[in-house]
Write an enzyme that holds these catalytic residues in place. Sequence first.
Site, PDB file in Angstrom:
ATOM      1  N   THR A  33       4.416 -18.783 -12.096  1.00 15.54           N
ATOM      2  CA  THR A  33       3.268 -18.220 -12.803  1.00 15.54           C
ATOM      3  C   THR A  33       3.475 -16.759 -13.149  1.00 15.54           C
ATOM      4  O   THR A  33       2.992 -16.277 -14.166  1.00 15.54           O
ATOM      5  CB  THR A  33       2.002 -18.350 -11.919  1.00 15.54           C
ATOM      6  OG1 THR A  33       1.812 -19.721 -11.646  1.00 15.54           O
ATOM      7  CG2 THR A  33       0.778 -17.819 -12.602  1.00 15.54           C
ATOM      8  N   TYR A  46      -1.792 -22.461 -18.157  1.00 16.66           N
ATOM      9  CA  TYR A  46      -0.653 -21.679 -18.641  1.00 16.66           C
ATOM     10  C   TYR A  46       0.614 -22.502 -18.483  1.00 16.66           C
ATOM     11  O   TYR A  46       0.624 -23.528 -17.811  1.00 16.66           O
ATOM     12  CB  TYR A  46      -0.513 -20.384 -17.825  1.00 16.66           C
ATOM     13  CG  TYR A  46      -0.249 -20.672 -16.386  1.00 16.66           C
ATOM     14  CD1 TYR A  46      -1.290 -20.897 -15.502  1.00 16.66           C
ATOM     15  CD2 TYR A  46       1.062 -20.808 -15.917  1.00 16.66           C
ATOM     16  CE1 TYR A  46      -1.050 -21.244 -14.188  1.00 16.66           C
ATOM     17  CE2 TYR A  46       1.312 -21.149 -14.605  1.00 16.66           C
ATOM     18  CZ  TYR A  46       0.243 -21.356 -13.753  1.00 16.66           C
ATOM     19  OH  TYR A  46       0.495 -21.698 -12.462  1.00 16.66           O
ATOM     20  N   THR A 112       4.675 -20.092  -6.776  1.00 18.16           N
ATOM     21  CA  THR A 112       4.121 -20.059  -5.418  1.00 18.16           C
ATOM     22  C   THR A 112       4.183 -21.424  -4.719  1.00 18.16           C
ATOM     23  O   THR A 112       4.156 -21.489  -3.491  1.00 18.16           O
ATOM     24  CB  THR A 112       2.650 -19.591  -5.451  1.00 18.16           C
ATOM     25  OG1 THR A 112       1.926 -20.424  -6.351  1.00 18.16           O
ATOM     26  CG2 THR A 112       2.545 -18.151  -5.869  1.00 18.16           C
ATOM     27  N   ASP A 113       4.278 -22.495  -5.490  1.00 17.10           N
ATOM     28  CA  ASP A 113       4.162 -23.840  -4.897  1.00 17.10           C
ATOM     29  C   ASP A 113       5.196 -24.114  -3.804  1.00 17.10           C
ATOM     30  O   ASP A 113       4.869 -24.692  -2.766  1.00 17.10           O
ATOM     31  CB  ASP A 113       4.282 -24.918  -5.984  1.00 17.10           C
ATOM     32  CG  ASP A 113       3.052 -24.972  -6.886  1.00 17.10           C
ATOM     33  OD1 ASP A 113       2.094 -24.226  -6.623  1.00 17.10           O
ATOM     34  OD2 ASP A 113       3.059 -25.772  -7.837  1.00 17.10           O
ATOM     35  N   LYS A 185       1.798 -21.511   1.758  1.00 13.24           N
ATOM     36  CA  LYS A 185       0.793 -21.393   0.697  1.00 13.24           C
ATOM     37  C   LYS A 185      -0.500 -22.009   1.222  1.00 13.24           C
ATOM     38  O   LYS A 185      -0.543 -23.185   1.577  1.00 13.24           O
ATOM     39  CB  LYS A 185       1.247 -22.090  -0.585  1.00 13.24           C
ATOM     40  CG  LYS A 185       0.284 -21.849  -1.748  1.00 13.24           C
ATOM     41  CD  LYS A 185       0.807 -22.345  -3.090  1.00 13.24           C
ATOM     42  CE  LYS A 185      -0.198 -21.982  -4.179  1.00 13.24           C
ATOM     43  NZ  LYS A 185       0.190 -22.465  -5.515  1.00 13.24           N
ATOM     44  N   GLU A 304       2.703 -36.396  24.140  1.00 13.50           N
ATOM     45  CA  GLU A 304       2.065 -37.715  23.982  1.00 13.50           C
ATOM     46  C   GLU A 304       3.124 -38.792  23.737  1.00 13.50           C
ATOM     47  O   GLU A 304       2.896 -39.966  23.985  1.00 13.50           O
ATOM     48  CB  GLU A 304       1.091 -37.678  22.810  1.00 13.50           C
ATOM     49  CG  GLU A 304      -0.211 -36.976  23.154  1.00 13.50           C
ATOM     50  CD  GLU A 304      -1.175 -36.975  21.981  1.00 13.50           C
ATOM     51  OE1 GLU A 304      -1.690 -38.053  21.633  1.00 13.50           O
ATOM     52  OE2 GLU A 304      -1.400 -35.894  21.409  1.00 13.50           O
TER      53      GLU A 304
HETATM   54  N1  GLU Z   1       3.240 -24.530 -10.082  1.00 12.60           N
HETATM   55  C1  GLU Z   1       3.892 -23.365 -10.575  1.00 12.60           C
HETATM   56  C2  GLU Z   1       4.955 -22.838  -9.648  1.00 12.60           C
HETATM   57  O1  GLU Z   1       4.887 -22.966  -8.456  1.00 12.60           O
HETATM   58  C3  GLU Z   1       2.934 -22.293 -10.822  1.00 12.60           C
HETATM   59  C4  GLU Z   1       2.241 -21.860  -9.579  1.00 12.60           C
HETATM   60  C5  GLU Z   1       2.532 -20.445  -9.243  1.00 12.60           C
HETATM   61  O2  GLU Z   1       3.574 -19.884  -9.536  1.00 12.60           O
HETATM   62  O3  GLU Z   1       1.641 -19.874  -8.670  1.00 12.60           O
HETATM   63  O4  GLU Z   1       5.865 -22.246 -10.168  1.00 12.60           O
END
Ligand code: GLU
Length: 347
Positions: A33, A46, A112-113, A185, A304
């Site tokens: 992103t 986007y 971020t994923d 995340k 367990e």
């Molecule tokens: N899903 C995309 C990725 O991980 C966009 C999410 C992001 O960067 O925050 O690249």
Amino acid sequence: MKKLLSLLTCLIFIIQMQAQQLPKVIILATGGTIAGVGTSSTSAGYTAGKIPIDDLIGAIPAVKKLANITGEQISSIGSQDMTIDIWKKLAVRINQIYANHEANAVVITHGTDTQEETAYFLDLVVPSDMPVVLTGSMRSSTAISADGPKNLYDAITVAIDPKTKGRGVLVSFNEGIFDAREVMKMSTSFTNAFGSPNTGAVGHAFDSKVEYYSKAEREVNTTFKITADTKLPVVDIVYMYAGAPAANIDDMIARKVDGIVIAGVGNGNFNTAYMDAVKRAVAAGIIVCRASRAPSGRVVLHDEINDDELGTIVSDDLTPQKARIMLMLGLTQTKDKAQLQKYFFQY
Ligand code: GLU
């Protein structure tokens, strides 16, 4: 006129000298992103990975006072498309940068994923005193109040701070600094997207200053080595949920995977259907690691479930996606269960 010229030459010389003294940072861009372009400044939609790294650097002119920055485009993807090949490319390039003294610090821009996975993979294969800091953004570069430029600026301040050396790979995001092993995340949409549920942030980047408040305990210089030719074993993750069928695991056995990580419930538990399938997997020589779908806490050996009897190992407090990385790298060195388990408690 002559005087003016020599004054100018002098000034250029001083500026050049100052630039030479600044630390050198290489930014390895992978997409996400932070490099995304939206359809409008107000919508959340986007396309990830559109903006080239030089434009991202151009958006934070203030950084020129801090470091000499160059960028390299490693990939241009949304990080849901991250691959082992790109991980290897990053690892090989980072180790080369440091071996050739090409830079004082490396920053990686990343979606971020799967950022936490890339961070942990690199943490395990890059020697710890080489600063590597990942960052990204939750809002695309064209959104109102885009968080990418600030996150990138902060990540650079973290990467060049002398206190960062020896801390392994870090994620710098929304003014928090997180250890690669612990970071996760936590939100699909909020700008404070990352957290470390078990330990909290190790520090903060604020006002162009970096402060650390704690240090990760685990060894960050591992014995794992990665070259472009390293073939990583196949380790897959299977999710546990009420009524989960054995077929989920039997499919993996049929595919002859090298390892299975179970995202179990609670303390790495699973139902009787999975229990029987796990026995079949272990009998087939597959290493099975019990992890948990719960976001915090540990999976305890012989609690367990008697792991010695069942032939399983545990993830300790690693999330399933990080336990998979640990198991893949561990399996490049040994198939011995005791040694593999030791890696989980050591690194
Ligand atoms: N899903 C995309 C990725 O991980 C966009 C999410 C992001 O960067 O925050 O690249």
